[in-house]
Design a protein around this motif. Structure first.
Motif, mmCIF file in Angstrom:
data_model
loop_
_atom_site.group_PDB
_atom_site.id
_atom_site.type_symbol
_atom_site.label_atom_id
_atom_site.label_comp_id
_atom_site.label_asym_id
_atom_site.label_seq_id
_atom_site.Cartn_x
_atom_site.Cartn_y
_atom_site.Cartn_z
ATOM 1 N N HIS A 124 0.798 -1.255 -0.059
ATOM 2 C CA HIS A 124 -0.092 -0.146 -0.067
ATOM 3 C C HIS A 124 0.768 1.243 0.145
ATOM 4 O O HIS A 124 0.707 2.210 -0.767
ATOM 5 C CB HIS A 124 -0.835 0.018 1.131
ATOM 6 N N GLU A 125 1.737 1.282 0.928
ATOM 7 C CA GLU A 125 2.527 2.360 0.961
ATOM 8 C C GLU A 125 3.708 2.729 -0.539
ATOM 9 O O GLU A 125 3.711 3.767 -0.861
ATOM 10 C CB GLU A 125 3.868 2.405 2.124
ATOM 11 N N ALA A 126 3.969 1.364 -1.000
ATOM 12 C CA ALA A 126 4.677 1.434 -2.467
ATOM 13 C C ALA A 126 3.709 2.302 -3.480
ATOM 14 O O ALA A 126 4.266 2.999 -4.309
ATOM 15 C CB ALA A 126 5.185 0.123 -2.550
ATOM 16 N N ARG A 127 2.385 1.885 -3.299
ATOM 17 C CA ARG A 127 1.376 2.176 -4.459
ATOM 18 C C ARG A 127 1.570 3.823 -4.200
ATOM 19 O O ARG A 127 1.377 4.623 -5.109
ATOM 20 C CB ARG A 127 0.199 1.747 -4.224
ATOM 21 N N LYS B 14 12.658 -0.877 -8.362
ATOM 22 C CA LYS B 14 12.760 -1.783 -7.109
ATOM 23 C C LYS B 14 13.184 -0.999 -5.954
ATOM 24 O O LYS B 14 14.224 -0.210 -5.933
ATOM 25 C CB LYS B 14 13.875 -2.843 -7.423
ATOM 26 N N MET B 15 12.634 -1.251 -4.690
ATOM 27 C CA MET B 15 13.064 -0.841 -3.443
ATOM 28 C C MET B 15 12.877 -1.883 -2.608
ATOM 29 O O MET B 15 11.962 -2.916 -2.646
ATOM 30 C CB MET B 15 12.007 0.287 -3.237
ATOM 31 N N VAL B 16 13.334 -1.746 -1.453
ATOM 32 C CA VAL B 16 13.336 -2.661 -0.391
ATOM 33 C C VAL B 16 12.518 -1.937 0.684
ATOM 34 O O VAL B 16 12.877 -0.813 1.013
ATOM 35 C CB VAL B 16 14.741 -3.210 0.421
ATOM 36 N N THR C 230 9.837 3.126 5.661
ATOM 37 C CA THR C 230 10.499 3.634 4.444
ATOM 38 C C THR C 230 11.084 2.722 3.511
ATOM 39 O O THR C 230 10.929 1.481 3.837
ATOM 40 C CB THR C 230 11.659 4.611 4.890
ATOM 41 N N PHE C 231 11.308 3.194 2.342
ATOM 42 C CA PHE C 231 11.898 2.137 1.088
ATOM 43 C C PHE C 231 13.396 2.618 0.967
ATOM 44 O O PHE C 231 13.755 3.960 1.100
ATOM 45 C CB PHE C 231 10.925 2.681 -0.097
ATOM 46 N N LEU D 10 11.393 -7.576 2.381
ATOM 47 C CA LEU D 10 10.623 -7.339 1.060
ATOM 48 C C LEU D 10 11.291 -6.793 0.193
ATOM 49 O O LEU D 10 11.626 -5.430 0.488
ATOM 50 C CB LEU D 10 9.426 -6.551 1.564
ATOM 51 N N LEU D 11 11.251 -7.225 -1.146
ATOM 52 C CA LEU D 11 11.546 -6.261 -2.221
ATOM 53 C C LEU D 11 10.398 -6.102 -3.008
ATOM 54 O O LEU D 11 9.629 -6.803 -3.491
ATOM 55 C CB LEU D 11 12.671 -7.155 -3.056
ATOM 56 N N ILE D 12 10.271 -4.501 -3.062
ATOM 57 C CA ILE D 12 9.006 -4.056 -3.687
ATOM 58 C C ILE D 12 9.333 -3.813 -5.340
ATOM 59 O O ILE D 12 10.280 -3.158 -5.569
ATOM 60 C CB ILE D 12 8.550 -2.941 -3.155
ATOM 61 N N ILE D 13 8.750 -4.489 -6.185
ATOM 62 C CA ILE D 13 8.848 -4.137 -7.776
ATOM 63 C C ILE D 13 7.942 -3.618 -8.099
ATOM 64 O O ILE D 13 6.670 -3.939 -8.023
ATOM 65 C CB ILE D 13 9.057 -5.598 -8.394
ATOM 66 N N PHE D 14 8.127 -2.342 -8.883
ATOM 67 C CA PHE D 14 7.341 -1.446 -9.407
ATOM 68 C C PHE D 14 7.388 -1.754 -10.809
ATOM 69 O O PHE D 14 8.266 -1.680 -11.611
ATOM 70 C CB PHE D 14 7.626 0.056 -9.229
#
Length: 119
Positions: free
Chosen positions: A54-57, A68-70, A77-78, A102-106
């Motif tokens: 949710h925060e990544a969106r 990509k962010m962790v 934070t990212f 967690l690795l967040i992939i956009f």
């Protein structure tokens, strides 16, 4: 005299059967408890994952150049993946995610996915 030795043998077998039955009951109880504990830890990891996505969106709507962010769960934070190895303490709780973050992939069209990775 033969009957006396047989009755002792039966009582030993009975005691052995009772001990085995108690041991099995203890094993079942311990397995049940461990299963519930791991389910709770998986739920904690799922909540972190939902929060991170949710925060990544929200972040992606502000900066669509991200790839990509962790997710740093402690500071909410990212962090760049290269910096995360040094700065982010792994926070996975369940057996499958222990020692991971967690690795967040956009992706395209504001699609955000996540996966658990080791530092």
């Amino acid at each position: 005299m033969g009957k006396l030795s047989n009755s002792r043998g039966v009582s030993r077998i009975l005691v052995l059967a009772i001990v085995i039955a108690i041991a099995l009951i203890v094993v079942v109880i311990v397995k049940s408890f461990n299963g519930k504990t791991d389910d709770a830890l998986e739920d904690m990891d799922r909540q972190v994952q939902i929060t991170a996505e949710h925060e990544a969106r929200l972040l992606y709507t502000q900066n669509d150049l991200l790839e990509k962010m962790v997710y740093d769960a402690q500071n909410k934070t990212f962090v760049e993946p290269e910096e995360a190895v040094i700065k982010v303490e792994p926070y996975g709780s369940s057996e499958d995610h222990k020692g991971k973050y967690l690795l967040i992939i956009f992706g395209d069209d504001q699609k955000v996915t996540s996966k658990w990775v080791k530092p």
